[in-house]
Design an enzyme around this catalytic site. Structure first.
Site, mmCIF file in Angstrom:
data_model
loop_
_atom_site.group_PDB
_atom_site.id
_atom_site.type_symbol
_atom_site.label_atom_id
_atom_site.label_comp_id
_atom_site.label_asym_id
_atom_site.label_seq_id
_atom_site.Cartn_x
_atom_site.Cartn_y
_atom_site.Cartn_z
ATOM 1 N N SER A 51 59.851 75.587 57.056
ATOM 2 C CA SER A 51 58.953 74.819 57.919
ATOM 3 C C SER A 51 59.689 74.414 59.207
ATOM 4 C CB SER A 51 58.425 73.611 57.138
ATOM 5 O OG SER A 51 57.378 72.986 57.830
ATOM 6 N N HIS A 96 53.794 77.905 58.489
ATOM 7 C CA HIS A 96 52.453 77.501 58.004
ATOM 8 C C HIS A 96 51.393 78.304 58.765
ATOM 9 C CE1 HIS A 96 54.163 73.986 55.902
ATOM 10 N NE2 HIS A 96 54.849 73.742 56.996
ATOM 11 N N GLU A 115 52.818 80.196 54.426
ATOM 12 C CA GLU A 115 53.477 79.361 53.415
ATOM 13 C C GLU A 115 53.924 80.230 52.239
ATOM 14 O OE1 GLU A 115 50.783 76.128 52.580
ATOM 15 O OE2 GLU A 115 51.103 75.249 54.570
#
Lengths: 282, 282
Positions: free
Chosen positions: A136, A178, A205
């Protein structure tokens, strides 16, 4: 913050950006592969949880990596910029075979570590063969040009992305995470519209790009890695677009890679890899 | 349901799919251009509101087109398949310079009109120069291969799209609408993964593709037309993908067109058109 030069005869470590929300319990194949890459029982992994403001982020990854068989794991956090000049922290990094950035806010990483001896050391270690991964926010920070903020949406608008300098392990990729889940194609296209030299890497993800020393991307995990190659871009209206205007971009190439497929940054060639052998059907 | 053959010396009418939610009050430039295309004060437009189940859809477009200067406008609705064989309805169509399908559910159009004399007549009229437009569901129906159902999302999955035969004015395009707004890139890519011969046209809301008789797309409206060209697709894993699997697709070309840019279906060449002349800056 350019990548450190790889010394002749040595090999850069792998760079492993993960799209966030990687599977941790049932089928943690991404984290497992990272541990194996770093040496398995001989691995010495340093977790940097600085992007996160939750106290248990570091210990959680420490436990995960130990559970997956890593020989040694330590947590190295940074609360202020002066932490990033401390000798003992630099020495701890020097022992690592792998360095891992957790998720959180990528601006905490860039504001805390940018321009410090720790940032320099991580680049130098990567150039000497230490593997560096992150999930992330920890994925976004790895590249030279980092997406700091952006808006959701399919179409690129001039104001849909804001870039900032990142850690600079590579200057060939702009990484987004994401990717499908937060509808980020438009902002990644906009980032390339500013200057089409880079390649955009959109990570879903539970999906990672394992980037080899030779800059070939291998995909791991359950989702897609969307590669946007603007190398042959024929036209972009970015120079004349107002903040909210959709940017016209002609002639981009898009590859949707899943585990088994690869993309080589030098040749800009996508390959079906092991997917090219079809399953047997009756 | 292939396109009717254009008689030598004649020219096919324009085909005008609109992505839905086109501006109707302040700046109705798409509907205005459609009226002009059909002849302005000499235009005779037939509105087909069959996709909609709201009683005021037909009258609303009738009023809009009259307000934009169309000489004559009529509403022709179909409640059951036997309506689509009636002579007086076919005769009404024969008077039209333009035919317009409203939004609603494209399956109402395909189930009600598919294979009827009305469908044949509209194809024949288009081949003889009558312009045919439609918005939302009315845009989807225009092509030979129509997206009947689909799921939202950036990445193509094998089960993310279901195709059905459409009206067949063109077999070169697969049209999708509400494109950015409903996050439909994945399903359009999946449609092309099944058979890459077609070109995908993703229409944002308030955005239209004015497709010339020579199959050049001109963009009108405030959003983007995303063109997906799979003509050089190098690999697709569709044949081996399970319903929920992300499909690997390598080497697709993507163009984000805004008003001023064009795409030619014969040459598959995108052009910046009037956008190539930059604005003057101080």
């Amino acid at each position: 913050m350019s990548p450190s030069r790889v010394v002749e005869g040595e090999q850069r470590g792998w760079i492993v950006p993960i799209g966030g929300a990687e599977e941790k319990e049932n089928d943690p194949r991404i984290l497992e592969r990272f541990v194996q890459l770093c040496g398995g029982s001989a691995a010495n992994i340093v977790v940097i949880p600085t992007a996160s403001q939750l106290a248990d982020t570091g210990p959680r990854y420490e436990k995960l990596f130990v559970g997956l068989g890593a020989g040694e794991v330590g947590v190295l956090d940074f609360d202020m910029r002066r932490d990033a000049v401390e000798k003992n922290r630099l020495q701890r990094l020097d022992q690592a075979t792998g360095i891992f950035f957790t998720g959180g806010n990528q601006l905490r990483l860039s504001t805390m570590l940018g321009g410090t001896p720790v940032a320099q050391r991580i680049r130098a270690l990567n150039a000497r063969g230490v593997h560096v991964g992150g999930t992330s926010a920890g994925a976004s920070i790895l590249s030279e040009h980092m997406i700091a903020f952006g808006k959701e949406g399919l179409s690129p608008t001039a104001g849909s992305v804001r870039l900032a300098p990142g850690l600079g392990l590579t200057n060939r990729f702009i990484i987004d995470q994401h990717f499908s889940q937060r509808d980020r194609l438009g902002r990644l296209m906009a980032a390339l519209a500013y200057n089409p030299y880079a390649v955009g890497i959109g990570l879903d993800e539970d999906t990672a790009a394992f980037i080899r020393p030779d800059n070939t991307v291998e995909v791991e995990g359950s989702g897609a890695v969307t590669v946007l190659d603007a190398g042959n871009l024929q036209f972009s209206s970015m120079a004349d677009a107002g903040e909210h205007d959709t940017v016209c971009m002609l002639g981009m190439t898009i590859h949707v890679l899943i585990a088994g497929a690869t993309f080589n940054m030098q040749t800009r060639h996508a390959s079906a890899g092991t997917l090219a052998t079809p399953k047997q059907t009756a």
